[in-house]
Design a protein around this motif. Structure first.
Motif, PDB file in Angstrom:
ATOM      1  N   ARG A  62      -8.601  50.513 -78.015  1.00  0.00           N
ATOM      2  CA  ARG A  62      -9.001  51.728 -77.286  1.00  0.00           C
ATOM      3  C   ARG A  62     -10.084  51.438 -76.245  1.00  0.00           C
ATOM      4  O   ARG A  62     -10.302  52.254 -75.337  1.00  0.00           O
ATOM      5  CB  ARG A  62      -9.488  52.803 -78.247  1.00  0.00           C
ATOM      6  N   ASN A  63     -10.732  50.285 -76.347  1.00  0.00           N
ATOM      7  CA  ASN A  63     -11.703  49.909 -75.312  1.00  0.00           C
ATOM      8  C   ASN A  63     -11.020  49.539 -73.994  1.00  0.00           C
ATOM      9  O   ASN A  63     -11.654  49.586 -72.941  1.00  0.00           O
ATOM     10  CB  ASN A  63     -12.551  48.718 -75.790  1.00  0.00           C
ATOM     11  N   GLU A  64      -9.736  49.159 -74.082  1.00  0.00           N
ATOM     12  CA  GLU A  64      -8.999  48.714 -72.901  1.00  0.00           C
ATOM     13  C   GLU A  64      -7.870  49.661 -72.523  1.00  0.00           C
ATOM     14  O   GLU A  64      -7.478  49.726 -71.352  1.00  0.00           O
ATOM     15  CB  GLU A  64      -8.419  47.319 -73.155  1.00  0.00           C
ATOM     16  N   LEU A  65      -7.318  50.382 -73.505  1.00  0.00           N
ATOM     17  CA  LEU A  65      -6.139  51.207 -73.275  1.00  0.00           C
ATOM     18  C   LEU A  65      -6.354  52.637 -73.758  1.00  0.00           C
ATOM     19  O   LEU A  65      -7.075  52.875 -74.723  1.00  0.00           O
ATOM     20  CB  LEU A  65      -4.924  50.614 -73.998  1.00  0.00           C
ATOM     21  N   THR A  66      -5.692  53.560 -73.071  1.00  0.00           N
ATOM     22  CA  THR A  66      -5.693  54.967 -73.472  1.00  0.00           C
ATOM     23  C   THR A  66      -4.248  55.399 -73.681  1.00  0.00           C
ATOM     24  O   THR A  66      -3.403  55.220 -72.799  1.00  0.00           O
ATOM     25  CB  THR A  66      -6.329  55.857 -72.392  1.00  0.00           C
ATOM     26  N   GLU A  67      -3.979  55.961 -74.835  1.00  0.00           N
ATOM     27  CA  GLU A  67      -2.609  56.340 -75.156  1.00  0.00           C
ATOM     28  C   GLU A  67      -2.107  57.467 -74.262  1.00  0.00           C
ATOM     29  O   GLU A  67      -2.745  58.509 -74.136  1.00  0.00           O
ATOM     30  CB  GLU A  67      -2.523  56.760 -76.625  1.00  0.00           C
ATOM     31  N   VAL A  68      -0.934  57.239 -73.652  1.00  0.00           N
ATOM     32  CA  VAL A  68      -0.268  58.272 -72.858  1.00  0.00           C
ATOM     33  C   VAL A  68       0.782  58.978 -73.700  1.00  0.00           C
ATOM     34  O   VAL A  68       0.936  60.191 -73.649  1.00  0.00           O
ATOM     35  CB  VAL A  68       0.379  57.656 -71.600  1.00  0.00           C
ATOM     36  N   GLY A  69       1.522  58.205 -74.501  1.00  0.00           N
ATOM     37  CA  GLY A  69       2.546  58.788 -75.359  1.00  0.00           C
ATOM     38  C   GLY A  69       3.205  57.745 -76.223  1.00  0.00           C
ATOM     39  O   GLY A  69       3.060  56.533 -76.002  1.00  0.00           O
ATOM     40  N   THR A  70       3.930  58.200 -77.240  1.00  0.00           N
ATOM     41  CA  THR A  70       4.711  57.322 -78.101  1.00  0.00           C
ATOM     42  C   THR A  70       6.154  57.815 -78.109  1.00  0.00           C
ATOM     43  O   THR A  70       6.426  58.993 -77.883  1.00  0.00           O
ATOM     44  CB  THR A  70       4.174  57.308 -79.543  1.00  0.00           C
ATOM     45  N   GLU A  71       7.074  56.898 -78.377  1.00  0.00           N
ATOM     46  CA  GLU A  71       8.504  57.231 -78.344  1.00  0.00           C
ATOM     47  C   GLU A  71       8.843  57.960 -77.042  1.00  0.00           C
ATOM     48  O   GLU A  71       9.414  59.049 -77.031  1.00  0.00           O
ATOM     49  CB  GLU A  71       8.890  58.073 -79.565  1.00  0.00           C
ATOM     50  N   VAL A  72       8.477  57.332 -75.927  1.00  0.00           N
ATOM     51  CA  VAL A  72       8.598  57.939 -74.600  1.00  0.00           C
ATOM     52  C   VAL A  72       9.985  57.637 -74.015  1.00  0.00           C
ATOM     53  O   VAL A  72      10.361  56.478 -73.844  1.00  0.00           O
ATOM     54  CB  VAL A  72       7.504  57.400 -73.655  1.00  0.00           C
ATOM     55  N   ASP A  73      10.740  58.682 -73.707  1.00  0.00           N
ATOM     56  CA  ASP A  73      12.064  58.500 -73.110  1.00  0.00           C
ATOM     57  C   ASP A  73      11.953  58.079 -71.649  1.00  0.00           C
ATOM     58  O   ASP A  73      11.133  58.608 -70.895  1.00  0.00           O
ATOM     59  CB  ASP A  73      12.862  59.803 -73.187  1.00  0.00           C
ATOM     60  N   VAL A  74      12.783  57.119 -71.274  1.00  0.00           N
ATOM     61  CA  VAL A  74      12.862  56.663 -69.886  1.00  0.00           C
ATOM     62  C   VAL A  74      14.328  56.736 -69.471  1.00  0.00           C
ATOM     63  O   VAL A  74      15.191  56.134 -70.108  1.00  0.00           O
ATOM     64  CB  VAL A  74      12.344  55.219 -69.729  1.00  0.00           C
ATOM     65  N   ALA A  75      14.615  57.486 -68.421  1.00  0.00           N
ATOM     66  CA  ALA A  75      15.991  57.636 -67.962  1.00  0.00           C
ATOM     67  C   ALA A  75      16.006  57.858 -66.462  1.00  0.00           C
ATOM     68  O   ALA A  75      15.179  58.605 -65.925  1.00  0.00           O
ATOM     69  CB  ALA A  75      16.676  58.803 -68.680  1.00  0.00           C
ATOM     70  N   GLY A  76      16.928  57.199 -65.785  1.00  0.00           N
ATOM     71  CA  GLY A  76      17.051  57.354 -64.342  1.00  0.00           C
ATOM     72  C   GLY A  76      17.681  56.127 -63.731  1.00  0.00           C
ATOM     73  O   GLY A  76      17.918  55.115 -64.407  1.00  0.00           O
TER      74      GLY A  76
END
Length: 220
Positions: A108-122
């Protein structure tokens, strides 16, 4: 039936690929061919355990103790052939959940969570010619680094990590980073690299972490 007919005609065809399928195709085309045509065992207990562990670490609000409790509740329902194997695997997966909890806390000192199990489509067009590629997949974790870039994190439960060089050329991570660069996620369009986090293999008491940021020439 065997045929000489092409898979597609013309450059306007779109190929659908998932990043994990692309990785399998890159690693072993024969395995890709067999599994795409039914050559896999859906009842494999390893697959069930892998899915369970990924589901547990994806729950953003779970503490280590809550994840361990949920693991133990479900464990007795898994179809192990021998009790000793079940007990050994339970101990190993308890350790992996503890390793993940430690990685999550210290990163957490380097990264901030945006989301988990994030769908990617396109659709992406990496080369500008030939058939288009429709990306369809799901990220284990999407993080944001200190510079605001999006970092792809793939959680691995296997015992044997890839090498550093293999991680730098990892097709699955590269495809997700390309998808981000092509604007397929609303959180941003600047990829900040990709990480393979191995929970089943520790380094200095912490999860083995491999990966890095791919340059534009590698993404293309």
């Amino acid at each position: 039936l065997s045929t000489d007919e092409p898979l597609w005609c013309g450059d306007d065809h779109t190929v659908t690929l998932s990043p994990s399928t692309l990785q399998m195709l890159t690693d072993c085309p024969l395995r890709w061919l067999l599994e795409r045509h039914g050559g896999s065992d859906a009842r494999d207990v390893r697959s069930a355990i892998g899915s369970l562990l990924h589901a547990l670490v994806a729950d953003q609000g779970k503490t280590e103790s809550q994840m361990l409790n949920d693991l133990e509740k479900v464990w007795e329902k898994l179809p192990f052939d021998a009790e000793w194997h079940s007990e050994n695997e339970l101990d190993r997966h308890r350790l992996m959940l503890a390793t993940f909890a430690e990685w999550r806390a210290k990163s957490r000192n380097e990264l901030t969570e945006v989301g988990t199990e994030v769908d990617v489509a396109g659709e992406v067009c990496p080369s500008g010619d030939g058939p288009g590629v429709r990306v369809r997949g799901r990220l284990d974790r999407l993080e944001r680094d200190s510079e605001g870039r999006l970092v792809v994190v793939d959680v691995k439960t296997g015992k044997s990590p890839v090498t550093k060089d293999e991680a730098q050329r990892h097709a699955q991570l590269a495809m997700y980073q390309l998808a981000i660069a092509e604007g397929l996620r609303p959180q941003g369009e600047e990829p900040g690299g990709g990480l393979l986090v191995y929970l089943g293999k520790t380094s200095g008491g912490r999860a083995a972490e491999l990966g890095g940021q791919l340059g534009e020439d590698q993404l293309l």
